[in-house]
Design a protein around this motif. Sequence first.
Motif, PDB file in Angstrom:
ATOM      1  N   CYS A 244      35.900  36.425  37.572  1.00 54.16           N
ATOM      2  CA  CYS A 244      36.645  37.259  37.864  1.00 54.16           C
ATOM      3  C   CYS A 244      37.178  37.089  39.152  1.00 54.16           C
ATOM      4  N   THR A 245      38.714  37.403  39.308  1.00 60.12           N
ATOM      5  CA  THR A 245      39.492  37.006  40.641  1.00 60.12           C
ATOM      6  C   THR A 245      38.765  37.197  41.782  1.00 60.12           C
ATOM      7  N   ASP A 246      38.256  38.538  41.910  1.00 60.60           N
ATOM      8  CA  ASP A 246      37.533  38.969  43.020  1.00 60.60           C
ATOM      9  C   ASP A 246      36.321  38.415  43.408  1.00 60.60           C
TER      10      ASP A 246
ATOM     11  N   GLY B  65      40.473  40.534  37.499  1.00 61.64           N
ATOM     12  CA  GLY B  65      39.336  40.851  38.308  1.00 61.64           C
ATOM     13  C   GLY B  65      38.584  41.952  37.640  1.00 61.64           C
TER      14      GLY B  65
ATOM     15  N   HIS C   6      41.543  42.803  41.676  1.00 58.18           N
ATOM     16  CA  HIS C   6      42.293  41.596  41.354  1.00 58.18           C
ATOM     17  C   HIS C   6      43.234  41.280  42.392  1.00 58.18           C
TER      18      HIS C   6
END
Length: 186
Positions: A131-133, A161, A167
């Motif tokens: 996940c991006t975050d 995200g 994200h």
Amino acid sequence: MTDLLIVVDMQRDFVTGALGTAEAAAIVPAVAARIRRARQEGTQVLLTLDTHEEDYRSTREGQLLPVPHCIRGTEGWALVPEVAAECARGMISFEKPTFGSTALMCHVSEMASHRDAPDGKGMTIELCGVCTDICVVSNALLLKAALPEADLVVDAALCAGVTPQRHEAALETLRACQVEVLLPNP
């Protein structure tokens, strides 16, 4: 040219399973194509695998995120089929019990040292995945700390995200930490 492509946690539980999202499912074909292109270009591909054990709920993460996921040996722990098909041979993977992989960071730092670039100068490292975050940003920042002179790149179109808002927030954090963020073509 990219020296290294790092594919973060493209596992079933993050795409179609326990923590899956429509955004994560949407990037799968593009991530698989990026891996294929990297292999054709001779770029080394490294993978991370979020890896938890049966005692997940008793861990700090399990208490704060009480959704069992990526339990070693389960279907959810496996790479999504499209990515797995591109990673069948010659890929190095790093199992990680938490968001960032110190083993990955050490491996990449060692690679840089063998290139006479212990600070990463002259290296381009691209990250993508989910996940991006959480895991993408964690691994990017570990690499940035270990190799401050490397060119780190995150392709926003190849990441997803937990939510679209998180994200975007992670992409802003990456930019603030001098990671190049490639934006999708309009």
